[in-house]
Scaffold this motif. Sequence first.
Motif, PDB file in Angstrom:
ATOM      1  N   PRO A 166      24.347  16.614 -14.786  1.00 35.76           N
ATOM      2  CA  PRO A 166      24.200  15.314 -15.455  1.00 35.76           C
ATOM      3  C   PRO A 166      24.618  14.150 -14.560  1.00 35.76           C
ATOM      4  CG  PRO A 166      26.235  16.342 -16.153  1.00 35.76           C
ATOM      5  CD  PRO A 166      25.557  17.339 -15.250  1.00 35.76           C
ATOM      6  N   THR A 167      24.293  12.969 -15.011  1.00 40.01           N
ATOM      7  CA  THR A 167      24.820  11.741 -14.423  1.00 40.01           C
ATOM      8  C   THR A 167      26.009  11.301 -15.269  1.00 40.01           C
ATOM      9  OG1 THR A 167      22.691  11.048 -13.520  1.00 40.01           O
ATOM     10  CG2 THR A 167      24.322   9.327 -13.897  1.00 40.01           C
ATOM     11  N   VAL A 168      27.136  11.062 -14.639  1.00 36.34           N
ATOM     12  CA  VAL A 168      28.354  10.706 -15.362  1.00 36.34           C
ATOM     13  C   VAL A 168      28.837   9.346 -14.888  1.00 36.34           C
ATOM     14  CG1 VAL A 168      28.999  13.123 -15.643  1.00 36.34           C
ATOM     15  CG2 VAL A 168      29.884  11.852 -13.687  1.00 36.34           C
ATOM     16  N   TYR A 169      29.787   8.797 -15.645  1.00 39.67           N
ATOM     17  CA  TYR A 169      30.391   7.519 -15.274  1.00 39.67           C
ATOM     18  C   TYR A 169      31.733   7.805 -14.623  1.00 39.67           C
ATOM     19  CZ  TYR A 169      32.058   2.712 -15.638  1.00 39.67           C
ATOM     20  OH  TYR A 169      32.537   1.460 -15.350  1.00 39.67           O
ATOM     21  N   GLY A 170      31.860   7.462 -13.350  1.00 39.96           N
ATOM     22  CA  GLY A 170      33.101   7.745 -12.640  1.00 39.96           C
ATOM     23  C   GLY A 170      33.045   7.230 -11.216  1.00 39.96           C
ATOM     24  N   ASP A 171      33.934   7.760 -10.388  1.00 44.42           N
ATOM     25  CA  ASP A 171      34.005   7.373  -8.984  1.00 44.42           C
ATOM     26  C   ASP A 171      33.373   8.486  -8.153  1.00 44.42           C
ATOM     27  OD1 ASP A 171      35.591   5.553  -6.852  1.00 44.42           O
ATOM     28  OD2 ASP A 171      35.743   7.663  -6.273  1.00 44.42           O
ATOM     29  N   SER A 172      32.378   8.157  -7.346  1.00 46.45           N
ATOM     30  CA  SER A 172      31.644   9.175  -6.592  1.00 46.45           C
ATOM     31  C   SER A 172      32.540   9.899  -5.598  1.00 46.45           C
ATOM     32  CB  SER A 172      30.456   8.534  -5.862  1.00 46.45           C
ATOM     33  OG  SER A 172      30.914   7.525  -4.971  1.00 46.45           O
ATOM     34  N   GLN A 173      33.480   9.184  -4.987  1.00 44.16           N
ATOM     35  CA  GLN A 173      34.374   9.809  -4.021  1.00 44.16           C
ATOM     36  C   GLN A 173      35.270  10.849  -4.694  1.00 44.16           C
ATOM     37  OE1 GLN A 173      36.779   7.010  -1.859  1.00 44.16           O
ATOM     38  NE2 GLN A 173      37.801   8.581  -0.643  1.00 44.16           N
ATOM     39  N   VAL A 174      35.783  10.518  -5.879  1.00 43.95           N
ATOM     40  CA  VAL A 174      36.635  11.448  -6.622  1.00 43.95           C
ATOM     41  C   VAL A 174      35.843  12.699  -7.002  1.00 43.95           C
ATOM     42  CG1 VAL A 174      37.822  11.794  -8.822  1.00 43.95           C
ATOM     43  CG2 VAL A 174      38.217   9.710  -7.492  1.00 43.95           C
ATOM     44  N   LEU A 175      34.656  12.510  -7.546  1.00 48.65           N
ATOM     45  CA  LEU A 175      33.840  13.649  -7.965  1.00 48.65           C
ATOM     46  C   LEU A 175      33.441  14.520  -6.780  1.00 48.65           C
ATOM     47  CD1 LEU A 175      31.795  11.670 -10.595  1.00 48.65           C
ATOM     48  CD2 LEU A 175      33.264  13.622 -11.108  1.00 48.65           C
ATOM     49  N   GLN A 176      33.212  13.904  -5.625  1.00 50.76           N
ATOM     50  CA  GLN A 176      32.879  14.676  -4.435  1.00 50.76           C
ATOM     51  C   GLN A 176      34.088  15.502  -3.975  1.00 50.76           C
ATOM     52  OE1 GLN A 176      30.467  12.562  -1.733  1.00 50.76           O
ATOM     53  NE2 GLN A 176      30.733  13.984  -0.029  1.00 50.76           N
ATOM     54  N   LEU A 177      35.294  14.923  -4.053  1.00 52.16           N
ATOM     55  CA  LEU A 177      36.501  15.672  -3.696  1.00 52.16           C
ATOM     56  C   LEU A 177      36.682  16.893  -4.597  1.00 52.16           C
ATOM     57  CD1 LEU A 177      39.068  12.783  -3.074  1.00 52.16           C
ATOM     58  CD2 LEU A 177      38.320  14.467  -1.394  1.00 52.16           C
ATOM     59  N   LEU A 202      34.334  18.590  -6.458  1.00 56.40           N
ATOM     60  CA  LEU A 202      33.321  19.614  -6.223  1.00 56.40           C
ATOM     61  C   LEU A 202      33.496  20.277  -4.861  1.00 56.40           C
ATOM     62  CD1 LEU A 202      30.000  18.218  -7.753  1.00 56.40           C
ATOM     63  CD2 LEU A 202      31.213  20.302  -8.380  1.00 56.40           C
ATOM     64  N   HIS A 203      33.913  19.496  -3.860  1.00 58.52           N
ATOM     65  CA  HIS A 203      34.138  20.067  -2.525  1.00 58.52           C
ATOM     66  C   HIS A 203      35.247  21.106  -2.582  1.00 58.52           C
ATOM     67  CE1 HIS A 203      35.528  20.401   1.633  1.00 58.52           C
ATOM     68  NE2 HIS A 203      34.319  19.973   1.997  1.00 58.52           N
ATOM     69  N   GLU A 204      36.322  20.820  -3.318  1.00 59.01           N
ATOM     70  CA  GLU A 204      37.429  21.780  -3.425  1.00 59.01           C
ATOM     71  C   GLU A 204      36.981  23.047  -4.134  1.00 59.01           C
ATOM     72  OE1 GLU A 204      41.036  23.439  -2.834  1.00 59.01           O
ATOM     73  OE2 GLU A 204      40.358  21.507  -2.023  1.00 59.01           O
TER      74      GLU A 204
END
Length: 395
Positions: free
Chosen positions: A278-289, A291-293
Motif C-alpha cells: 500500500p501507499t501510507v502516510y509517513g516518512d520515506s527514510q524511516v520506512l526504508q530503515l 524494511l531494510h532491517e
Amino acid sequence: MTHQPPSQPTDTPSSAQARLQTLEAQVQHLQAAVVQAKALFHGAPQAALLVSAQGRVIDVNARGAALLASGPQGLTGRPLLPLIAAASRPTFTALLGRALGDRGAQTGEIQVRLPDGQVLDLAVEAVSQQREGKPATCHLTLTDVTAFKAAHRTLLDVNQTQTQQLQDQRYRILRLEEEFESVMFLSARELTSTVTRAENFLTLVKPGTEDAAPLDHAAKAMQQTQALLDSLKGYMRARNLRARMRSVDLGKVLREVLKEVQPQMAGRDVQVTAVPLPTVYGDSQVLQLILHEYVGNALKFTRTRERARLHILVQSTDTEYRIGVEDNGVGFNLRHKDKAFELFGRLHPPGSYEGTGLGLAVVRRLCERFGGRAWGEGRVDQGATFWFAWPKAAE
C-alpha cells in the motif's frame, strides 16, 4: 302631556349587605395571601432581599440579614450598593437593570464586604416583581459560594504549580537527553579513532609475526567493536531523525531496499516475492530503515538454506496496515520474541550470526514514534515473520 323620567333601581338593604360581605371576604383573602407571602419570604431557607429600582432594601429575610451580618432593621431602607465591593458594583447594577427590564430571571456573581471586613462571594438571582400602580421592585436570592470559589482558586493554583513543575521537569529531561546524546557522539568518535589506530597497528605487525592467531582474534574484536560503534551512531541518528510526513509508496521503498541488499544476495539462490504494497502516510527514510532491517535480517538468517525464500505480506484493518517479512530461515523460540527488540537483544548466540543487537530496537523505536508497533513470530528451524504495524493516520 308630560313625560316622567324612568325610576332608578334602588338597592335593597339585603343586596348591599351581601356585596359588602363579598368585598370584605376578598380583602381578608388578600390580606391572608400577603401574610402568607411575607411568611414564606421571611422563612425561606435561602437568603433573600426585596430591593427597589434604585437598589434600596425594602425588606430582607432572616437568612439574608444573617448572611450580611446585620439585623433586618439595620438593612431595611438602606441602599445595598455600599455593601458591594467596588469591583462588583457595575455587575450588580447591570444585573438589576436587566431584571427590572422584564428580561426574566438574571443571574451573576458579586462580592460583598461585611462590617467586620470579611469578603463574601455571592451568587445572585434577580427576578422583577411588577404590580399595577406600584413601583417596580426586584427579588434577590443570595447564595454564599465563598468556600466553592476559594476551593476553585486553590485548584487553579495547584494546577498552575503542577504545570510549571512539569515544564521544569521536561526542560531538565531535555537538557539531560542533549547532554547524553552529546556524550554518546563524542565518545563514539573518540572510540572510533582509537579502534582505527589499533586496527592499523595490527595490520603493520601481523606480516612479521610467526603466530598470528592472537592478532587475528584481536583484529576481529576490533572489527566487532567498530561495527558496534557504527550501530550506536545509527541508533542515535534514528533518535534524532526529523520526519518529513508525506504519502509513501511502500512498493517503491521495497525496490530500493532490494537494491541496497544486493551484496548480501550475491552468489546465493534467493527468491523474493511480495503482494502489492500500500501507499501510507509517513516518512520515506524511516520506512526504508524499517524494511531494510527486516529484509537484511531475513537474508542473514536464511544463509544456511540452499534456497532462501522471502515473502512480503500485507494485512489491512480499519486503523492500520500490517507489513510482514516472512522467511524460511532458522527461526527462533517464540518465548523469546520480545528479546529481539531490546537494546543489544539477540535470539541466537553472538558467534553464530554477525550483528550488534541494535537494529530491531531501532525499528521498534521508530514504529512507536509514529504511533505504530513492531513484533516477530517464528518457530525454531521453521522460519520467522517480522511485522510492523503502521497507522493509516500516522502521528
